[in-house]
Write an enzyme that holds these catalytic residues in place. Sequence first.
Site, PDB file in Angstrom:
ATOM      1  CG  HIS A  21      43.580  56.162  74.934  1.00  0.00           C
ATOM      2  ND1 HIS A  21      42.927  54.963  74.916  1.00  0.00           N
ATOM      3  CD2 HIS A  21      44.527  56.052  75.895  1.00  0.00           C
ATOM      4  CE1 HIS A  21      43.437  54.161  75.845  1.00  0.00           C
ATOM      5  NE2 HIS A  21      44.411  54.795  76.441  1.00  0.00           N
ATOM      6  CG  ASP A 117      39.680  55.205  74.101  1.00  0.00           C
ATOM      7  OD1 ASP A 117      40.569  54.927  73.290  1.00  0.00           O
ATOM      8  OD2 ASP A 117      39.733  54.912  75.309  1.00  0.00           O
ATOM      9  CD  GLN A 355      57.210  57.987  68.473  1.00  0.00           C
ATOM     10  OE1 GLN A 355      57.517  58.268  69.622  1.00  0.00           O
ATOM     11  NE2 GLN A 355      56.462  56.937  68.192  1.00  0.00           N
ATOM     12  CG  HIS A 370      56.396  52.922  75.126  1.00  0.00           C
ATOM     13  ND1 HIS A 370      56.309  53.356  73.818  1.00  0.00           N
ATOM     14  CD2 HIS A 370      55.205  53.212  75.675  1.00  0.00           C
ATOM     15  CE1 HIS A 370      55.122  53.889  73.614  1.00  0.00           C
ATOM     16  NE2 HIS A 370      54.430  53.820  74.714  1.00  0.00           N
ATOM     17  CD1 TRP A 373      47.780  49.637  67.669  1.00  0.00           C
ATOM     18  CD2 TRP A 373      49.245  47.991  68.077  1.00  0.00           C
ATOM     19  NE1 TRP A 373      47.663  48.709  66.665  1.00  0.00           N
ATOM     20  CE2 TRP A 373      48.545  47.694  66.890  1.00  0.00           C
ATOM     21  CE3 TRP A 373      50.231  47.117  68.527  1.00  0.00           C
ATOM     22  CZ2 TRP A 373      48.809  46.532  66.150  1.00  0.00           C
ATOM     23  CZ3 TRP A 373      50.487  45.960  67.790  1.00  0.00           C
ATOM     24  CH2 TRP A 373      49.774  45.692  66.616  1.00  0.00           C
ATOM     25  CG  ASN A 374      48.932  55.159  68.768  1.00  0.00           C
ATOM     26  OD1 ASN A 374      48.109  55.009  67.868  1.00  0.00           O
ATOM     27  ND2 ASN A 374      48.577  55.283  70.039  1.00  0.00           N
ATOM     28  CD  GLU A 378      53.431  57.109  65.661  1.00  0.00           C
ATOM     29  OE1 GLU A 378      54.491  57.313  66.285  1.00  0.00           O
ATOM     30  OE2 GLU A 378      52.326  57.582  66.023  1.00  0.00           O
ATOM     31  CD  GLU A 394      48.834  47.895  74.766  1.00  0.00           C
ATOM     32  OE1 GLU A 394      48.880  48.619  75.780  1.00  0.00           O
ATOM     33  OE2 GLU A 394      49.073  48.351  73.639  1.00  0.00           O
ATOM     34  CD  GLN A 395      53.661  50.439  77.015  1.00  0.00           C
ATOM     35  OE1 GLN A 395      54.631  50.330  77.752  1.00  0.00           O
ATOM     36  NE2 GLN A 395      52.903  51.526  76.997  1.00  0.00           N
TER      37      GLN A 395
HETATM   38  N1  UDP Z   1      54.870  60.709  70.735  1.00  0.00           N
HETATM   39  C1  UDP Z   1      55.527  61.738  70.103  1.00  0.00           C
HETATM   40  N2  UDP Z   1      56.636  62.256  70.705  1.00  0.00           N
HETATM   41  C2  UDP Z   1      57.126  61.802  71.886  1.00  0.00           C
HETATM   42  C3  UDP Z   1      56.452  60.731  72.506  1.00  0.00           C
HETATM   43  C4  UDP Z   1      55.346  60.202  71.898  1.00  0.00           C
HETATM   44  O1  UDP Z   1      55.124  62.211  69.026  1.00  0.00           O
HETATM   45  O2  UDP Z   1      58.148  62.307  72.350  1.00  0.00           O
HETATM   46  C5  UDP Z   1      53.660  60.160  70.106  1.00  0.00           C
HETATM   47  C6  UDP Z   1      53.957  58.936  69.256  1.00  0.00           C
HETATM   48  O3  UDP Z   1      54.296  59.346  67.940  1.00  0.00           O
HETATM   49  C7  UDP Z   1      52.663  58.150  69.350  1.00  0.00           C
HETATM   50  C8  UDP Z   1      52.098  58.527  70.692  1.00  0.00           C
HETATM   51  O4  UDP Z   1      52.767  59.714  71.111  1.00  0.00           O
HETATM   52  O5  UDP Z   1      51.771  58.542  68.319  1.00  0.00           O
HETATM   53  C9  UDP Z   1      52.310  57.457  71.752  1.00  0.00           C
HETATM   54  O6  UDP Z   1      51.367  56.459  71.580  1.00  0.00           O
HETATM   55  P1  UDP Z   1      51.687  54.949  71.916  1.00  0.00           P
HETATM   56  O7  UDP Z   1      50.449  54.165  71.664  1.00  0.00           O
HETATM   57  O8  UDP Z   1      52.895  54.516  71.220  1.00  0.00           O
HETATM   58  O9  UDP Z   1      52.058  54.912  73.450  1.00  0.00           O
HETATM   59  P2  UDP Z   1      51.411  55.546  74.766  1.00  0.00           P
HETATM   60  O10 UDP Z   1      51.992  56.889  74.870  1.00  0.00           O
HETATM   61  O11 UDP Z   1      49.946  55.522  74.631  1.00  0.00           O
HETATM   62  O12 UDP Z   1      51.922  54.654  75.815  1.00  0.00           O
END
Ligand code: UDP
Length: 477
Positions: A21, A117, A355, A370, A373-374, A378, A394-395
């Site tokens: 978020h 949010d 990442q 996983h 959405w981010n 990416e 919601e994955q």
């Molecule tokens: N992320 C990262 N390094 C990691 C794990 C996650 O930079 O080792 C960042 C990733 O680039 C993304 C965010 O954490 O921007 C994860 O957001 P996402 O919506 O994919 O999943 P959530 O963590 O909310 O389940």
Amino acid sequence: MGGIESLQPHVAVLPSPGLGHLIPLLEFAKRLVLNHGVHVSFLVITTNEASAAKNNLLRSLPHGLDVVDLPPVDVSAVTSDDMPVVTRLHAIVEESLSKSLKSVLTELCNPNALVIDLFCTQAFEICSQLSIPTYSFVTTSVHFFAFITYLPTLDREVQGEFVDLPEPIKIPGCPPVRPEDLLDQVRNRKIDEYKFFLLHVSRLPLAAGIFLNSWENLEFVPLKAIREHSFYLQIPTPPIYPIGPLIKEDEPLSASDEECLAWLDKQPPDSVLFAVPGSGGTLTAEQVTEMAWGLEQSKQRFIWVVRMPSDASASATFFNVGSDVNDPKAYLPEGFLQRTRAQGAGMVVPSWAPQVHILRHPSTGGFLSHCGWNSTLESICHGVPMIAWPLYAEQRMNAAMLTAEETGVAVKPEIEPGKKVIGREEIERVVRLVMEGEEGKVMRRRVQELKESASRELGDGGSSSDSLASFIKKCKH
Ligand code: UDP
């Protein structure tokens, strides 16, 4: 705030806890500052729980983007580790906003707008007292947004559990959702988590506008539905602003991040699979073992972000990633670390890796994700095909979209009937398929097309950039 011109709009941005978020809202804030000269106060809900990864992200921000920590609240009395994510989020947000949001906004001289949010909807009431227009930012897909807009109706019409429905759920104008792909928060309607989720999404019509982190080429069907389908036209839906894909561009690097990128520099183009379970994700002990063997048997290069296994929750590090206890030697199969290191085949990174730096590196050729959405955005923005490994929230819906024929940028491993985990042979199969198979090449071409469409929409005259500009115009008036 002394040097800021009085005509410059001032927007406050309020993410809820959890990096999935915070990251997109921080990116949104940066765009407002850097591309539109807006002054942004980025309000951070602060508790007694630490997240080193979060603190790192909030360092080195551009001039004009001020981080404003809301006064810290001790949430130990209202939360526990075994609470479902949204129940815990709701308790933290309630505790923090009820104590300080009104006074903080007043001290900031009432910004022109507040962008919140999805789980910060307590702000609507507070901002209506202060006459501050409040916008909502949906940190996941348009398909998800269509689903939550439909949820109050579904809630009235369906008796019993949604997961027991015999047919996929028909979201008006959108691809149907199979009961098994439904998000965690609506799988048990009897618990508090569902009630809080429904409460927050039911308040969406109170927003002055809704930002969607997506674009036409990726989500043409749900966007068209929201704009044109009679269901959405006959309920109060605020104006939508599709402004995506907004993704993290950069982040401060630690010494271990640099080491990881230096290793990547030495690998051939498109040869490395990057595997990471999002910011909050964890695997069971048995699944970690299968994953290790599957990666090793695939004989492909990899960077694998590992976390302490949890048999109780698939999102065990949601609130504390980077500060979690983690010694890979304690849970990876005997000899795995030594073998992969000696062969130069793989890197195991505890807890957190850079990442976006890895995804944009030319040596990275696949992403075991996983499907947060981010991470999805990416991966697309850097043209990397995926192995869809949904874990929580919601994955599963996102994975269904990414693997569907129309999108075609991911493959999903199958679990053998009667088994609890995805086996090593299946992991080996999908890793090879993405990294060296014909299907992998097709997915790579498709993801490349989506990448190009994303940069068109974000560029001058693109629909996402126009959409954001129209919000700025509104703020100025
Ligand atoms: N992320 C990262 N390094 C990691 C794990 C996650 O930079 O080792 C960042 C990733 O680039 C993304 C965010 O954490 O921007 C994860 O957001 P996402 O919506 O994919 O999943 P959530 O963590 O909310 O389940």
